[in-house]
Design a protein around this motif. Structure first.
Motif, mmCIF file in Angstrom:
data_model
loop_
_atom_site.group_PDB
_atom_site.id
_atom_site.type_symbol
_atom_site.label_atom_id
_atom_site.label_comp_id
_atom_site.label_asym_id
_atom_site.label_seq_id
_atom_site.Cartn_x
_atom_site.Cartn_y
_atom_site.Cartn_z
ATOM 1 N N GLU A 44 0.813 -1.213 0.000
ATOM 2 C CA GLU A 44 0.000 0.000 0.000
ATOM 3 C C GLU A 44 0.849 1.266 0.000
ATOM 4 O O GLU A 44 0.498 2.252 -0.667
ATOM 5 N N ARG A 45 1.963 1.248 0.730
ATOM 6 C CA ARG A 45 2.802 2.437 0.822
ATOM 7 C C ARG A 45 4.152 2.240 0.152
ATOM 8 O O ARG A 45 5.017 3.098 0.227
ATOM 9 N N SER A 46 4.337 1.126 -0.513
ATOM 10 C CA SER A 46 5.592 0.801 -1.201
ATOM 11 C C SER A 46 6.788 1.010 -0.272
ATOM 12 O O SER A 46 7.820 1.572 -0.664
ATOM 13 N N ASP A 47 6.658 0.504 0.932
ATOM 14 C CA ASP A 47 7.684 0.678 1.963
ATOM 15 C C ASP A 47 8.885 -0.217 1.671
ATOM 16 O O ASP A 47 8.777 -1.444 1.677
ATOM 17 N N ASP A 48 10.032 0.397 1.406
ATOM 18 C CA ASP A 48 11.239 -0.357 1.048
ATOM 19 C C ASP A 48 11.770 -1.197 2.204
ATOM 20 O O ASP A 48 12.240 -2.324 2.001
ATOM 21 N N ASP A 49 11.696 -0.655 3.423
ATOM 22 C CA ASP A 49 12.208 -1.404 4.579
ATOM 23 C C ASP A 49 11.385 -2.670 4.807
ATOM 24 O O ASP A 49 11.934 -3.737 5.119
ATOM 25 N N ALA A 50 10.074 -2.560 4.636
ATOM 26 C CA ALA A 50 9.223 -3.736 4.777
ATOM 27 C C ALA A 50 9.558 -4.772 3.712
ATOM 28 O O ALA A 50 9.627 -5.978 3.989
ATOM 29 N N SER B 112 12.430 -5.202 2.145
ATOM 30 C CA SER B 112 13.739 -5.814 2.409
ATOM 31 C C SER B 112 13.658 -6.843 3.526
ATOM 32 O O SER B 112 14.281 -7.905 3.460
ATOM 33 N N ALA B 113 12.870 -6.536 4.560
ATOM 34 C CA ALA B 113 12.733 -7.481 5.667
ATOM 35 C C ALA B 113 12.124 -8.795 5.179
ATOM 36 O O ALA B 113 12.609 -9.893 5.510
ATOM 37 N N LEU B 114 11.059 -8.706 4.384
ATOM 38 C CA LEU B 114 10.419 -9.924 3.876
ATOM 39 C C LEU B 114 11.283 -10.617 2.839
ATOM 40 O O LEU B 114 11.311 -11.854 2.765
ATOM 41 N N TRP B 115 12.007 -9.864 2.045
ATOM 42 C CA TRP B 115 12.885 -10.422 1.016
ATOM 43 C C TRP B 115 13.896 -11.375 1.633
ATOM 44 O O TRP B 115 14.072 -12.514 1.188
ATOM 45 N N PHE B 116 14.547 -10.919 2.674
ATOM 46 C CA PHE B 116 15.571 -11.754 3.292
ATOM 47 C C PHE B 116 14.967 -12.879 4.137
ATOM 48 O O PHE B 116 15.526 -13.973 4.221
ATOM 49 N N GLU B 117 13.803 -12.630 4.714
ATOM 50 C CA GLU B 117 13.161 -13.673 5.518
ATOM 51 C C GLU B 117 12.686 -14.839 4.655
ATOM 52 O O GLU B 117 12.744 -16.003 5.071
ATOM 53 N N TYR B 118 12.242 -14.544 3.429
ATOM 54 C CA TYR B 118 11.627 -15.589 2.603
ATOM 55 C C TYR B 118 12.520 -16.087 1.464
ATOM 56 O O TYR B 118 12.030 -16.767 0.568
ATOM 57 N N GLY B 119 13.809 -15.771 1.519
ATOM 58 C CA GLY B 119 14.725 -16.429 0.589
ATOM 59 C C GLY B 119 15.423 -15.572 -0.434
ATOM 60 O O GLY B 119 16.158 -16.086 -1.275
ATOM 61 N N GLY B 120 15.218 -14.248 -0.427
ATOM 62 C CA GLY B 120 15.936 -13.386 -1.351
ATOM 63 C C GLY B 120 15.635 -13.723 -2.800
ATOM 64 O O GLY B 120 14.473 -13.890 -3.203
ATOM 65 N N SER B 121 16.670 -13.870 -3.585
ATOM 66 C CA SER B 121 16.507 -14.102 -5.024
ATOM 67 C C SER B 121 15.730 -15.377 -5.346
ATOM 68 O O SER B 121 15.131 -15.494 -6.423
ATOM 69 N N ALA B 122 15.740 -16.328 -4.409
ATOM 70 C CA ALA B 122 14.967 -17.556 -4.624
ATOM 71 C C ALA B 122 13.476 -17.256 -4.770
ATOM 72 O O ALA B 122 12.733 -18.040 -5.379
ATOM 73 N N ILE B 123 13.019 -16.133 -4.212
ATOM 74 C CA ILE B 123 11.621 -15.727 -4.368
ATOM 75 C C ILE B 123 11.285 -15.556 -5.842
ATOM 76 O O ILE B 123 10.262 -16.048 -6.335
ATOM 77 N N VAL B 124 12.165 -14.861 -6.568
ATOM 78 C CA VAL B 124 11.925 -14.606 -7.984
ATOM 79 C C VAL B 124 11.965 -15.911 -8.775
ATOM 80 O O VAL B 124 11.112 -16.161 -9.639
ATOM 81 N N ASP B 125 12.955 -16.753 -8.474
ATOM 82 C CA ASP B 125 13.056 -18.032 -9.178
ATOM 83 C C ASP B 125 11.784 -18.857 -9.000
ATOM 84 O O ASP B 125 11.295 -19.490 -9.947
#
Length: 369
Positions: free
Chosen positions: A165-171, A173-186
């Motif tokens: 909703e607010r395009s929060d970058d910190d949020a 990044s937190a989820l990106w690293f928690e759920y696997g980083g680049s593996a999310i995209v793959d």
């Protein structure tokens, strides 16, 4: 472009004039472009539509299309418009050509991909061009969170809300690293059968690369369930996208392009925007959305626009620095969105308006079908 509500009121007269301009351009032998002028606020050459006579009426804005203290939930503060969806306009390909020509005159290359989910019709212009997702990658991150668990934790759901909703970058990044980083995209690529989307080279979510066509296919798969996400999870993602705030968490205007131009679709636009600078000396902006009753249309519009300033203290264009310029020279003119929000950057405002004008030319009545 900040202060969105005032712009929405003034835009209605502007859209009416655009409707005439587009009809004139398509009826002629070529794409008529607007005459040049100068915006006194940012010093940019800009199209002048005010002199165009209002020779073709635009249907009135529905009573539910303005701001309301009783806005329906999940509509970003606006009540849903009373609209019906029809097939794509017969002359839409010509409108797209006119819109891209207008963008080119402003220094931007624009790509478009549009799907009518009811008929299966597609309108594509450079739909295979590669583009950095910037914040549009946040939709992939939310998809991963809701796919991995049928009941994510309350803190993670709050991060999803802030991220979408607010395009929060910190949020993000937190989820990106928690759920696997680049593996999310793959994983998203595999589940949705995307053809040209790749994980970021540096494991930074904003450098994920994709194409307009892949983004359309992603949203279509989200809606159909082809990507493996439950209907409830897809509905949750779309609800957050419909509730996107006028400005992002960092203060950047995030209602450019599709949400700003489609007046008649208010309440029926679930959108995610992306922006970053700079890639090869150009601004990147993406406006992506599911539009219309029953989510009939999926629209993605992408622009790469040359960074241009008219200021005595900065080079007029990036090209003026020359190919041999050192890093200090490049950095003296290019905004860097990894360090600066670019909220007040004139080149960013110009690029946002380019994308908004493109959508207005394509859909001068403020709706798709």
């Amino acid at each position: 472009m900040h202060g969105h509500e005032g712009g929405r009121v003034n835009r209605r007269r502007y859209v009416a004039a655009l409707a005439v301009a587009v009809g004139t351009a398509i009826a002629g032998s070529g794409c008529a472009l607007p005459t040049g002028g100068t915006d006194p606020d940012i010093g940019y050459p800009t199209e002048q539509w005010a002199d165009i006579p209002a020779g073709r009426a635009v249907p009135p804005i529905p009573a539910s299309g303005g701001a309301s203290d009783e806005a329906a939930p999940g509509t970003g503060g606006w009540t849903p418009a009373a609209t019906t969806s029809g097939p794509l306009p017969a002359d839409l390909a010509d409108r797209v050509t006119a819109a891209r020509a207008a963008a080119a005159a402003r220094g931007a290359d624009v790509a478009v991909s549009l799907l009518d989910r009811t008929t299966g019709d597609r309108i594509v212009a450079d739909g295979g061009v590669l583009v950095e997702t910037a914040s549009v990658a946040k939709v992939f991150i939310a998809d991963a969170v809701l796919h991995e668990s049928s009941a994510p934790s309350a803190p993670d759901l709050e991060l999803v809300t802030r991220m979408l909703e607010r395009s929060d970058d910190d949020a993000a990044s937190a989820l990106w690293f928690e759920y696997g980083g680049s593996a999310i995209v793959d994983a998203v690529v595999a589940r949705y059968g995307l053809h040209a989307t790749t994980a970021p080279w540096d494991d930074n979510w904003w450098n994920t690369t994709t194409t307009p066509d892949d983004l359309v296919d992603y949203y279509a798969g989200l809606l159909s369930g082809a990507g493996g996400l439950s209907g409830g999870a897809a509905t949750e993602i779309l609800a957050h996208l419909r509730a996107a705030t006028p400005t992002a968490a960092d203060g950047y205007d995030q209602w450019f392009g599709i949400p700003d131009a489609l007046d008649f679709e208010v309440g029926d636009v679930a959108f995610k925007q992306g922006w970053m600078c700079c890639v090869a000396g150009r601004w990147v902006h993406l406006s992506t959305a599911v539009v219309g009753p029953d989510s009939r249309y999926v629209l993605v519009v992408v622009s790469h626009e040359t960074v241009t300033y008219e200021s005595a203290t900065r080079a007029t264009t990036v090209a003026d620095l020359g190919a041999g310029s050192d890093d200090a020279g490049w950095n003296s003119i290019l905004p860097d969105t990894s360090l600066d929000t670019a909220v007040d950057d004139a080149s960013a405002a110009h690029a946002r308006e380019t994308l908004t004008e493109v959508v207005r030319i394509m859909f001068p009545e403020g709706r798709i079908g």
